[in-house]
Structures are given as C-alpha cells and as structure tokens.
Design a protein around this motif. Structure first.
Motif, PDB file in Angstrom:
ATOM      1  N   SER A  14       2.471  -8.824   6.516  1.00  0.00           N
ATOM      2  CA  SER A  14       4.039  -8.243   6.320  1.00  0.00           C
ATOM      3  C   SER A  14       3.936  -6.631   6.972  1.00  0.00           C
ATOM      4  O   SER A  14       2.878  -6.177   7.176  1.00  0.00           O
ATOM      5  CB  SER A  14       4.420  -8.135   5.085  1.00  0.00           C
TER       6      SER A  14
ATOM      7  N   ARG B 155       2.356  -7.219  10.507  1.00  0.00           N
ATOM      8  CA  ARG B 155       2.925  -8.138  11.107  1.00  0.00           C
ATOM      9  C   ARG B 155       3.676  -8.059  12.462  1.00  0.00           C
ATOM     10  O   ARG B 155       3.442  -8.714  13.423  1.00  0.00           O
ATOM     11  CB  ARG B 155       4.057  -8.752  10.065  1.00  0.00           C
ATOM     12  N   ASP B 156       4.330  -6.948  12.304  1.00  0.00           N
ATOM     13  CA  ASP B 156       4.794  -6.507  13.679  1.00  0.00           C
ATOM     14  C   ASP B 156       3.696  -6.264  14.825  1.00  0.00           C
ATOM     15  O   ASP B 156       4.106  -6.819  15.850  1.00  0.00           O
ATOM     16  CB  ASP B 156       5.529  -5.197  13.643  1.00  0.00           C
TER      17      ASP B 156
ATOM     18  N   SER C 234      11.314 -18.152   8.698  1.00  0.00           N
ATOM     19  CA  SER C 234      11.689 -17.012   7.798  1.00  0.00           C
ATOM     20  C   SER C 234      12.664 -16.202   8.532  1.00  0.00           C
ATOM     21  O   SER C 234      13.123 -16.279   9.686  1.00  0.00           O
ATOM     22  CB  SER C 234      10.483 -16.033   7.519  1.00  0.00           C
ATOM     23  N   GLU C 235      13.523 -15.246   7.852  1.00  0.00           N
ATOM     24  CA  GLU C 235      14.342 -14.584   8.114  1.00  0.00           C
ATOM     25  C   GLU C 235      14.000 -13.439   9.269  1.00  0.00           C
ATOM     26  O   GLU C 235      14.577 -13.281  10.302  1.00  0.00           O
ATOM     27  CB  GLU C 235      14.963 -13.628   6.922  1.00  0.00           C
ATOM     28  N   TYR C 236      12.838 -12.988   9.058  1.00  0.00           N
ATOM     29  CA  TYR C 236      11.966 -12.364   9.942  1.00  0.00           C
ATOM     30  C   TYR C 236      12.172 -12.964  11.277  1.00  0.00           C
ATOM     31  O   TYR C 236      12.277 -12.306  12.491  1.00  0.00           O
ATOM     32  CB  TYR C 236      10.780 -11.889   9.459  1.00  0.00           C
ATOM     33  N   GLU C 237      11.691 -14.142  11.378  1.00  0.00           N
ATOM     34  CA  GLU C 237      11.278 -15.160  12.425  1.00  0.00           C
ATOM     35  C   GLU C 237      12.879 -15.492  13.121  1.00  0.00           C
ATOM     36  O   GLU C 237      12.692 -15.536  14.420  1.00  0.00           O
ATOM     37  CB  GLU C 237      10.744 -16.392  12.108  1.00  0.00           C
TER      38      GLU C 237
END
Length: 332
Positions: A198, A202-203, A300-303
């Motif tokens: 995360s 993750r970025d 996911s929301e991030y994706e």
C-alpha cells in the motif's frame, strides 16, 4: 503438424523468439520472414537438434506468401524499436504500415491462422489488424491477439521483489487495459497468492510495471529496448496457444482482444466506456479465445482510479489505429 511463422524474425525480438520457438515440442515447421537476414537466421537455427524444420524468407520471389501459406500461428514482432524519449505511440507511423502490410498477407495466404501481434504500439496495431482483416472478410476475433504478456511477466517479477519472494512464477496477477504507460493496469488486489502492498510502495510498484520498458532503454543507453524479456513473453503466449490447441484445458493468458467477438466480452464492455478492445484474462482453447474472464467487477477503489486514466488513453490509441485503415488506400 503445426506451422508457426515469425514475421520480423531477424530483429532484436524476432531472433530470440525464433530460438525459443525452435525448442518448442509443439512446432513441426518454423518459417522466418523479414526484409533482411532471415535465411541466415533460419540456417543458424536449423542446426539445433529439435524437430521443427526451419526455413527463411525475404520479400523477393513471393517470400511472404511462401512463409505464410499453411501457417497455423503467425507472430508479428516486426517494426522499429523504441529509442530514448520515445513512447510506444511515437512508433505509430512506421510500425502501423508494417503491420498493415503483414496482416494483408495473412488475410490472403493464412486467413485461418492465430495472429499474435507484438509490434508496438499494440493499443493501435491490433485495431489496425482487425480493420484489415474486416476489409478482406476474414476477421475472426477469437484468433487475433495483442501480446501484453510482458506486462504480466513484469508484474510477477517486480511484485516478488517487493515482497521478498525468491520465485516470481508463484504469482498470478491480472493486468488489464492496454500495453503502454498508464493504460497498463496491474490488479494487485487480485494477486494470487495475496500481497499486502500500500501507500508509496504500491504507487512505485504500479509505476514500475507501467513504465518498466524505460528501465531497459536507459540501461542499454539508447542502443536497444526490451527484446529478450519480450521474446520470452511472446513465447509464453505462443506456448499457451499451442497447449490449448493440443487439448490442454484451463489455459488462461492476459491479452488485448476485440471484446464483442468473444464470449464474456460484452460483460466487460458494459463496464468500460465505449472501448472495443481491452486487455483481459482470456481462456484459450483449440479455436482460440474461448471466454473473457471478467475481473473488473472485483477491483479495488485504487485500481478504479487507475482504470479511469487508462480508458482515456486507450480510446485515443484505438481510434488512431482504426482511422489509419478506414478510408486509407489498400496496401500494395
């Protein structure tokens, strides 16, 4: 009997890819085509003690026709490589013409072959291929694939490095979208086995997967791009196709396909905004693409944020490919 063709066999991807295909137990005949040096590459490979008979062809004397006739699988790595500061889209004008002419040959001489496109930019060259095949009345969406496997290979490798796993091959990570920059969306939340990455880690991982090709261009000091890893990725996809043709079940690869022509594709198309082509996990069988596996409802929301960015770039890339053929003069 299985005949495989490599179009662009003398290049940085074509030569190692041809070597790997010569080692395949599934291939009986390997035809190599390029504008230069392909007979020499074929002669070299022919000394290897595996069953595939290797022949090399040049454009003269109907070489493309001879190479393609009877082909079961055609892999196209032909084109110029990226150079420092060059995006995949910068390659468009040259590589688009190369792909158009090769696909015209396939439409004429090997219309039932599986077509695997490596030539960049894949987000545009696959739509180009589809439009050419449509013009000749031989478009089968189940047999046209953009090879995005390198994005999956990088996802496995880079993720393993982050979490400290020694063997990247244990990972199964869907990578969707396209095959350039931020159109590449690794779905780390769906990784098998699960990983917990995360924040900035993750970025950084996502960015490295999306722009991993730049690492190679820089490391080669502008004298090359990702050729060996791409050859491996291309071989992995060909190998999966041939395993499925031979009757193995449950074979799945991520690939850039025309969604509406494959069962399950419309379910994905209903989620994404107006895109006809998309890279998704696809189950393979003897006839090609058997089923699109819809993973988008699980992201996911991030994706979802990554996907929103990808949609915009993909729409422009696909349109550019379609526009290159629609209304354009036929290849000579």
């Amino acid at each position: 009997m299985v005949k495989a063709v490599v179009a662009g066999a003398s290049g940085g991807i074509g030569q190692p890819l041809s070597l790997l295909l010569k080692l395949s137990p599934y291939i009986d005949e390997l035809a190599l085509y390029d504008v230069v040096n392909s007979p020499g590459v074929a002669a070299d490979l022919s000394h290897i003690s595996t069953k595939a008979k290797v022949t090399g062809y040049l454009p003269a004397d109907d070489g493309l026709k001879a190479a393609l006739t009877g082909a079961d699988v055609v892999v196209i790595p032909a084109g110029i490589p990226r150079k420092p500061g060059m995006t995949r889209d910068d390659l468009f004008n040259i590589n688009a013409g190369i792909v158009r002419d090769l696909i015209t040959g396939i439409a004429l001489y090997a219309p039932s072959a599986f077509i695997l496109i490596i030539s960049n930019p894949v987000n545009s060259t696959v739509p180009i291929a589809a439009e050419v095949l449509k013009k000749h009345g031989v478009f089968d969406p189940k047999k046209l694939f953009g090879v995005t496997t390198l994005d999956v290979v990088r996802s496995e490798t880079f993720t393993a490095a982050v979490v400290g796993k020694p063997d990247p091959s244990v990972f199964k990570i869907p990578v969707v979208g396209g095959h350039s920059g931020d159109t590449i969306v690794p779905l780390l939340s769906l990784s098998e086995p699960k990983v917990e990455i995360s924040g900035s880690d993750r970025d950084a991982l996502v960015h490295r997967i999306q722009f991993g090709g730049d690492e190679v261009v820089q490391a080669k000091e502008g004298k090359g791009s990702a050729t060996l890893s791409m050859a491996h990725a291309g071989f992995r996809f060909v190998d999966s196709i041939l395993k499925a043709v031979a009757g193995e079940t449950g074979v799945v690869e991520n690939t850039f396909v025309y969604l509406s022509g494959i069962p399950g594709g419309d379910a994905v198309k209903s989620i994404i905004p107006g895109l006809d082509f998309f890279s998704v996990p696809v189950e393979l069988g003897p006839s090609g693409a058997v089923k699109v596996i819809n993973v988008l409802s699980q992201v996911s929301e991030y994706e979802k944020g990554l996907l929103e960015v990808a949609y915009t770039g993909l729409a422009a890339n696909i349109k550019k490919g379609v526009d290159f053929i629609v209304g354009a003069p036929e290849a000579k």
